[in-house]
Design a protein around this motif. Structure first.
Motif, mmCIF file in Angstrom:
data_model
loop_
_atom_site.group_PDB
_atom_site.id
_atom_site.type_symbol
_atom_site.label_atom_id
_atom_site.label_comp_id
_atom_site.label_asym_id
_atom_site.label_seq_id
_atom_site.Cartn_x
_atom_site.Cartn_y
_atom_site.Cartn_z
ATOM 1 N N ARG A 182 -61.423 -38.120 -14.626
ATOM 2 C CA ARG A 182 -61.453 -36.616 -14.248
ATOM 3 C C ARG A 182 -62.532 -36.458 -13.461
ATOM 4 O O ARG A 182 -63.647 -37.122 -13.636
ATOM 5 C CB ARG A 182 -61.487 -35.715 -15.610
ATOM 6 N N ILE A 183 -62.539 -35.333 -12.599
ATOM 7 C CA ILE A 183 -63.612 -34.937 -11.800
ATOM 8 C C ILE A 183 -64.116 -33.451 -12.260
ATOM 9 O O ILE A 183 -63.173 -32.711 -12.325
ATOM 10 C CB ILE A 183 -63.349 -34.913 -10.354
ATOM 11 N N ILE A 184 -65.316 -33.383 -12.596
ATOM 12 C CA ILE A 184 -65.603 -32.080 -13.245
ATOM 13 C C ILE A 184 -66.771 -31.442 -12.280
ATOM 14 O O ILE A 184 -67.899 -32.158 -12.212
ATOM 15 C CB ILE A 184 -66.311 -32.293 -14.546
ATOM 16 N N GLY A 185 -66.575 -30.301 -11.727
ATOM 17 C CA GLY A 185 -67.378 -29.477 -10.750
ATOM 18 C C GLY A 185 -67.556 -30.599 -9.482
ATOM 19 O O GLY A 185 -66.593 -31.468 -9.249
ATOM 20 N N PHE A 186 -68.606 -30.491 -8.850
ATOM 21 C CA PHE A 186 -68.888 -30.946 -7.493
ATOM 22 C C PHE A 186 -69.691 -32.142 -7.673
ATOM 23 O O PHE A 186 -70.446 -32.534 -6.738
ATOM 24 C CB PHE A 186 -69.045 -30.022 -6.338
ATOM 25 N N GLU A 187 -70.320 -32.407 -8.954
ATOM 26 C CA GLU A 187 -71.567 -33.346 -8.960
ATOM 27 C C GLU A 187 -71.486 -34.686 -8.388
ATOM 28 O O GLU A 187 -72.251 -35.148 -7.802
ATOM 29 C CB GLU A 187 -71.890 -33.453 -10.544
ATOM 30 N N GLU A 188 -70.086 -35.137 -8.372
ATOM 31 C CA GLU A 188 -69.755 -36.522 -7.990
ATOM 32 C C GLU A 188 -69.352 -36.310 -6.547
ATOM 33 O O GLU A 188 -69.197 -37.558 -5.788
ATOM 34 C CB GLU A 188 -68.755 -37.089 -8.753
ATOM 35 N N LEU A 189 -69.554 -35.197 -5.894
ATOM 36 C CA LEU A 189 -68.953 -35.199 -4.405
ATOM 37 C C LEU A 189 -70.126 -34.372 -3.806
ATOM 38 O O LEU A 189 -70.090 -33.701 -2.750
ATOM 39 C CB LEU A 189 -67.869 -34.036 -4.495
ATOM 40 N N GLY A 190 -71.320 -34.919 -4.223
ATOM 41 C CA GLY A 190 -72.497 -34.467 -3.400
ATOM 42 C C GLY A 190 -73.184 -33.177 -3.901
ATOM 43 O O GLY A 190 -74.267 -32.740 -3.648
ATOM 44 N N ASN A 191 -72.420 -32.463 -4.874
ATOM 45 C CA ASN A 191 -72.743 -31.196 -5.688
ATOM 46 C C ASN A 191 -73.396 -30.096 -4.644
ATOM 47 O O ASN A 191 -74.461 -29.441 -4.779
ATOM 48 C CB ASN A 191 -74.187 -31.540 -6.399
ATOM 49 N N GLN A 192 -72.524 -30.036 -3.430
ATOM 50 C CA GLN A 192 -72.587 -29.013 -2.546
ATOM 51 C C GLN A 192 -71.222 -28.487 -2.317
ATOM 52 O O GLN A 192 -70.124 -29.283 -2.165
ATOM 53 C CB GLN A 192 -73.308 -29.406 -1.536
ATOM 54 N N ASP A 193 -71.000 -27.315 -1.957
ATOM 55 C CA ASP A 193 -69.805 -26.606 -1.533
ATOM 56 C C ASP A 193 -69.296 -27.402 -0.161
ATOM 57 O O ASP A 193 -67.887 -27.217 -0.047
ATOM 58 C CB ASP A 193 -69.909 -25.131 -1.468
ATOM 59 N N GLY A 194 -70.149 -27.824 0.451
ATOM 60 C CA GLY A 194 -69.357 -28.204 1.968
ATOM 61 C C GLY A 194 -69.080 -29.769 1.863
ATOM 62 O O GLY A 194 -69.336 -30.173 3.131
ATOM 63 N N PHE A 195 -68.852 -30.259 0.922
ATOM 64 C CA PHE A 195 -68.474 -31.896 0.898
ATOM 65 C C PHE A 195 -67.173 -31.944 1.510
ATOM 66 O O PHE A 195 -66.288 -31.123 1.722
ATOM 67 C CB PHE A 195 -68.366 -32.265 -0.684
ATOM 68 N N GLU A 196 -67.217 -33.281 2.397
ATOM 69 C CA GLU A 196 -65.934 -33.663 3.074
ATOM 70 C C GLU A 196 -64.856 -33.785 2.074
ATOM 71 O O GLU A 196 -64.932 -34.489 1.111
ATOM 72 C CB GLU A 196 -66.367 -34.761 4.040
#
Length: 234
Positions: A174-188
């Motif tokens: 599971r992926i929770i929030g954006f923490e593993e995606l750079g923790n920012q809304d503008g992730f690619e």
């Protein structure tokens, strides 16, 4: 709810498909996934003629040719079944029992648990909608948390957005929030794609899972500085 398989359970291997059949089947998958018309149906005759030419070039004669044709028929059937089950598009399921059925029966399924009032869930939607046609063999769905209270409790979903990966009917990651995606809304989108591939829910595009790039050209909305992960208990 998808059943947990015993540790010693071994799924039977899928019989190998001739590389020429796989090549033609991949083209069928691409035509389906890249079509905006859900009723469109590639011409069987064209595909069989294409395979026949490949077999002829490879001097594949007699019974071999018949077997290859039968393989293509089976592969075409698989692709059509997946298209009918809404593979290649990002859809919403409103019924809790249907969510359970889909996640339990699909070989690979990405489920986004979202809330309509949370901006980050909308951002996740945008990226998943872009990935769905690229990975035709994976089912992509979203579920409104207030419509599936039993699942939310059973899966212990506390923070949104929450993306759960099911492989073989079992919750694997599971992926929770954006923490593993750079923790920012503008992730690619690529960041999410790589993370999902690590989980095993995305099959590397090939043959029946051919990649079809239908990039979403809409931009990402500007970040709300107060848009922290949405806590369901809050």
């Amino acid at each position: 709810m998808p059943n947990e398989e015993p540790d010693d359970f071994i799924r039977p291997e899928t019989p190998p498909v001739d590389h020429r059949v796989a090549s033609v089947a991949a083209k069928l998958t691409e035509r389906f996934a890249s079509s905006d018309d859900e009723h469109s149906d590639p011409d069987d005759a064209d595909l069989f003629e294409e395979l026949d030419k490949e077999l002829e070039d490879g001097l594949d004669l007699g019974g071999f040719r018949e077997r290859r044709m039968e393989e293509l028929r089976r592969e075409m059937g698989k692709v059509r079944d997946m298209r009918e089950n809404e593979h290649g598009i990002y859809t919403e399921i409103l019924d809790e029992k249907e969510v359970i059925r889909v996640s339990a029966n699909e070989a690979r399924c990405v489920v986004h648990f979202y809330h309509r009032n949370f901006q980050r869930c909308k951002i996740m939607d945008k990226h998943l909608e872009e990935l769905a046609p690229r990975y035709f063999s994976t089912r992509f769905i979203r579920v409104f948390v207030e419509s599936v209270p039993w699942l939310v409790e059973k899966l212990a979903i506390k923070v949104l957005p929450c993306v759960i990966c099911f492989v073989g009917g079992v919750s694997k990651d599971r992926i929770i929030g954006f923490e593993e995606l750079g923790n920012q809304d503008g992730f690619e989108t690529a960041a999410l794609e790589i993370r999902l591939r690590v989980s095993g829910v995305l099959e590397k595009p090939k043959a029946i899972g051919v990649a079809v790039n239908k990039a979403n050209t809409s931009g990402i909305r500007s970040r709300d500085e107060d848009d922290d992960p949405f806590d369901l208990d809050g």
